[in-house]
Design an enzyme around this catalytic site. Structure first.
Site, PDB file in Angstrom:
ATOM      1  N   SER A 136      60.463  31.080  16.336  1.00 51.58           N
ATOM      2  CA  SER A 136      61.172  30.333  15.293  1.00 51.58           C
ATOM      3  C   SER A 136      62.471  31.115  14.810  1.00 51.58           C
ATOM      4  CB  SER A 136      60.193  29.897  14.038  1.00 51.58           C
ATOM      5  OG  SER A 136      61.394  29.163  12.894  1.00 51.58           O
TER       6      SER A 136
ATOM      7  N   LYS B  62      63.378  26.006  14.398  1.00 55.07           N
ATOM      8  CA  LYS B  62      64.060  26.755  13.268  1.00 55.07           C
ATOM      9  C   LYS B  62      63.048  26.378  12.031  1.00 55.07           C
ATOM     10  CE  LYS B  62      67.550  28.728  10.906  1.00 55.07           C
ATOM     11  NZ  LYS B  62      66.623  29.835  10.530  1.00 55.07           N
TER      12      LYS B  62
ATOM     13  N   ALA C  84      69.212  38.255   7.718  1.00 54.24           N
ATOM     14  CA  ALA C  84      69.065  37.931   6.097  1.00 54.24           C
ATOM     15  C   ALA C  84      69.544  36.262   6.002  1.00 54.24           C
ATOM     16  CB  ALA C  84      69.557  38.705   5.146  1.00 54.24           C
TER      17      ALA C  84
ATOM     18  N   LEU D 233      66.836  31.126   5.998  1.00 53.61           N
ATOM     19  CA  LEU D 233      66.228  29.418   5.991  1.00 53.61           C
ATOM     20  C   LEU D 233      67.466  28.635   6.194  1.00 53.61           C
ATOM     21  CD1 LEU D 233      62.913  29.638   4.400  1.00 53.61           C
ATOM     22  CD2 LEU D 233      63.441  29.925   6.471  1.00 53.61           C
TER      23      LEU D 233
ATOM     24  N   ASN E 248      58.552  24.957  12.566  1.00 53.49           N
ATOM     25  CA  ASN E 248      58.294  26.155  11.603  1.00 53.49           C
ATOM     26  C   ASN E 248      58.390  25.411  10.014  1.00 53.49           C
ATOM     27  OD1 ASN E 248      59.450  28.475   9.730  1.00 53.49           O
ATOM     28  ND2 ASN E 248      58.049  29.307  11.446  1.00 53.49           N
TER      29      ASN E 248
ATOM     30  N   CYS F  57      58.474  34.764   5.531  1.00 54.71           N
ATOM     31  CA  CYS F  57      59.914  34.956   5.821  1.00 54.71           C
ATOM     32  C   CYS F  57      60.629  35.877   4.409  1.00 54.71           C
ATOM     33  CB  CYS F  57      60.587  33.679   5.433  1.00 54.71           C
ATOM     34  SG  CYS F  57      62.610  33.766   5.238  1.00 54.71           S
TER      35      CYS F  57
ATOM     36  N   GLY G 123      62.979  42.793  17.114  1.00 57.43           N
ATOM     37  CA  GLY G 123      63.604  43.594  18.294  1.00 57.43           C
ATOM     38  C   GLY G 123      62.816  44.641  18.728  1.00 57.43           C
TER      39      GLY G 123
ATOM     40  N   GLY H 264      56.796  39.983  18.509  1.00 54.60           N
ATOM     41  CA  GLY H 264      57.471  41.296  17.910  1.00 54.60           C
ATOM     42  C   GLY H 264      58.052  42.328  18.983  1.00 54.60           C
TER      43      GLY H 264
ATOM     44  N   THR I  53      63.770  37.996  19.164  1.00 55.30           N
ATOM     45  CA  THR I  53      65.061  38.543  19.170  1.00 55.30           C
ATOM     46  C   THR I  53      65.769  38.681  20.858  1.00 55.30           C
ATOM     47  OG1 THR I  53      64.619  39.805  17.216  1.00 55.30           O
ATOM     48  CG2 THR I  53      66.599  40.363  18.224  1.00 55.30           C
TER      49      THR I  53
END
Lengths: 257, 304
Positions: free
Chosen positions: B21, B45, B70, B73, B99, B130, B217, B243, B266
């Site tokens: 997401s 998303k 940052a 949402l 999500n 989040c 990342g 991750g 990522t």
């Protein structure tokens, strides 16, 4: 939205123009897709342990006959320094063509204003305008004459006016101080600009006050370049919008400037 | 022919590769680069009860082998998602999970109830992790009682697959994983981003408008692997690992650590075609190792 590609190009030439500007000429093995001025490529930076993301770079020029494009690179950090050090024959991976582009004007008198590496998309734009029967005129601002890149290429397309902050070439000061930016009855109806945001904000205000159409190209920090991560947003009259897909070219009146 | 299919509880995946997401938009953004139907699933998303503008720019800072975000949402809210976005993406021939993120238990329940009414959405991923919103979000996922409370409340109104996305910003992630398992989660996904920050030494300013943000990342992969291994060893429900996954080899490592499926996050930003290539790479890995079923890899880590 036009189709996007992820492709390896081969570097044909790396030409250094000033102490910090380099132009890479890249060749594609097959026919290039159609691109428009103001669009950009997300360029992968290999062999750069300090960086992770691609670098968004304006398409500086396109040659459909030879399947080549040019990228103007200003060395500002480890990623762009790595790109500027690449040699002919090496491969460069691009995601392209991305983003919105400058529009064809409905009026004949146009001015293209670039500051620093913001001149990058204006060569391609000038060529595009010329092909569409409009004579481009360029106003280029730089810190000093050592920071001016490739003026001859612009001169082939139209008049070039220059300002430098130290007065070493052209008018001393910023682009707004050049005589072409006169207070009353300027002789252009459409202004295209790319460069530092403070410069573009001044030009947007100037244009608004004189009822001149002003299109600006933003260069916010990006991750994906395709509208997925929502990192590169800019506030507009319709809320936060992605600079990579709703821009990078915006009508200045659409922005909350 | 190798068998890449995996089940995560009642969810059947044609292969274990999903997209995370916030890194894959609504899938549509990646159409030119990936055959979406070739993926095990996508998680769209973060969706909230109403429209959110997100945090001010700058929202992103690059770090060595990773990035901080940052975003906060930014999304149009669940009603617009269900009326405008879902009709466009429901034809994707893969599992599309939504999500879900909220500021209060009531908001989570409201969103989940609305999604429950749309029967062809196979599941949700409950985002209790989040780090980029002032209220809710990670605060639910960093305390065991509140993680249990929100999972239990959503479980009551949502009958299909309920995946809970865990925060790594805790002392003991196993305790929270066990808590949400007990509260009725069908699976857990981990890890969300690690709280971090970046500073500009020239200007003495933070690089993010919110000062702190979420690190993601390849730089977070070792932490994620460790947590997946710990959680998979402790819970009975399936674990979805994420991750820093950027290659099929990375995905195999997560499966070995005990994940039943993985999410690519990522890495989608750096190579928009990577998720499809990871699916192909897993098939190649299995052929090289003479493994017929990918489920034979799951939890196969040899620690003897």
């Amino acid at each position: 939205m036009s189709k996007k590609y992820i492709t390896d190009f081969v570097i044909l030439e790396n030409r250094r123009h000033t102490h910090e500007f380099v132009i890479l000429t890249l060749q594609h093995p097959e026919m290039l897709p159609q691109m428009f001025p103001g669009q950009f490529a997300e360029v992968r930076v290999d062999g750069s342990p300090q960086t992770y993301l691609r670098r968004p770079l304006s398409i500086h020029d396109v040659d459909y006959k030879n399947n080549t494009i040019k990228l103007l690179i200003q060395e500002v950090g480890p990623g762009t320094r790595r790109l500027a050090s690449m040699k002919s024959g090496e491969k460069l991976n691009l995601v392209y063509p991305l983003g919105t582009y400058y529009s064809l004007p409905d009026k004949k008198r146009v001015l293209l204003v670039g500051g620093g590496c913001g001149v990058a998309p204006l060569l391609f734009l000038g060529r595009y305008l010329k092909e569409n029967g409009i004579d481009p005129r360029f106003l280029v601002g730089a810190r000093s004459e050592n920071d001016l890149v490739e003026l001859d290429a612009y001169r082939e397309l139209g008049d070039v006016y220059i300002t430098t902050e130290d007065g070493s070439r052209g008018t001393r000061g910023f682009v707004i101080h050049h005589p072409v930016m006169k207070t009353f009855e300027p002789d252009f109806d459409w202004l295209y600009t790319c460069g530092p945001e403070p410069m573009m904000r001044v030009l947007a205000k100037y244009s608004r006050e004189r009822n001149i159409t002003c299109e600006v190209s933003l260069e916010n920090k990006m991750a994906c370049g395709i509208g997925a991560c929502l990192c590169c947003v800019t506030p507009t009259i319709e809320g936060n919008k992605c600079t990579c897909t709703d821009g990078p070219v915006f009508n200045a009146n659409y922005l909350k400037w | 022919m190798v068998d890449l299919s995996v089940d995560i509880g009642n969810l059947q995946l044609k292969n274990p590769v999903m997209t995370a997401s916030g890194t894959f938009g609504y899938g549509e953004e990646y159409r030119d680069f990936v055959d979406i139907s070739a993926l095990g699933g996508i998680i769209v998303k973060g969706t909230t009860g109403s429209h959110r503008e997100g945090n001010p720019y700058p929202r992103m800072a690059e770090t060595p082998m990773g990035m901080l975000n940052a975003v906060g949402l930014q999304n149009k809210g669940v009603d617009v998602f269900l009326s405008e976005t879902w009709p466009r993406i429901r034809t994707f021939r893969t599992n599309v999970l939504v999500n879900v993120s909220g500021s209060t238990v009531e908001e989570y329940v409201e969103i989940a109830s609305k999604i429950a009414e749309v029967k062809d959405i196979p599941g949700i991923e409950l985002n209790i992790s989040c780090p980029n919103v002032k209220e809710g979000g990670m605060t639910f996922g960093t305390s065991c009682p509140s993680a249990i409370a929100v999972t239990r409340a959503v479980r009551e109104v949502f009958p299909r697959h309920l995946m809970v996305k865990l925060s790594p910003n805790v002392t003991d992630i196993v305790e929270i994983a066990k808590g949400v398992e007990g509260a009725g989660a069908d699976s857990v996904s981990l890890i969300n981003t690690l709280l971090g920050m970046a500073i500009d030494a020239e200007t003495w300013r933070p690089l993010l408008s919110t000062v702190t943000g979420g690190l993601s990342g390849p730089c977070i992969k070792p932490v994620a692997l460790r947590m997946v291994w710990q959680v998979a060893s402790a819970v009975k429900i399936p674990v979805v690992g994420l991750g820093g996954i950027s290659s099929a080899t990375d995905a195999v490592e997560f499966l070995l650590a005990g994940a039943s499926a993985v999410q690519v996050g990522t890495a989608n930003f750096v190579d928009p075609s990577v998720s499809g290539r990871i699916v192909d790479g897993l098939a190649g890995y299995m052929q090289r190792h003479n493994i017929e079923k990918i489920t034979d890899i799951i939890g196969g880590l040899d620690v003897s």
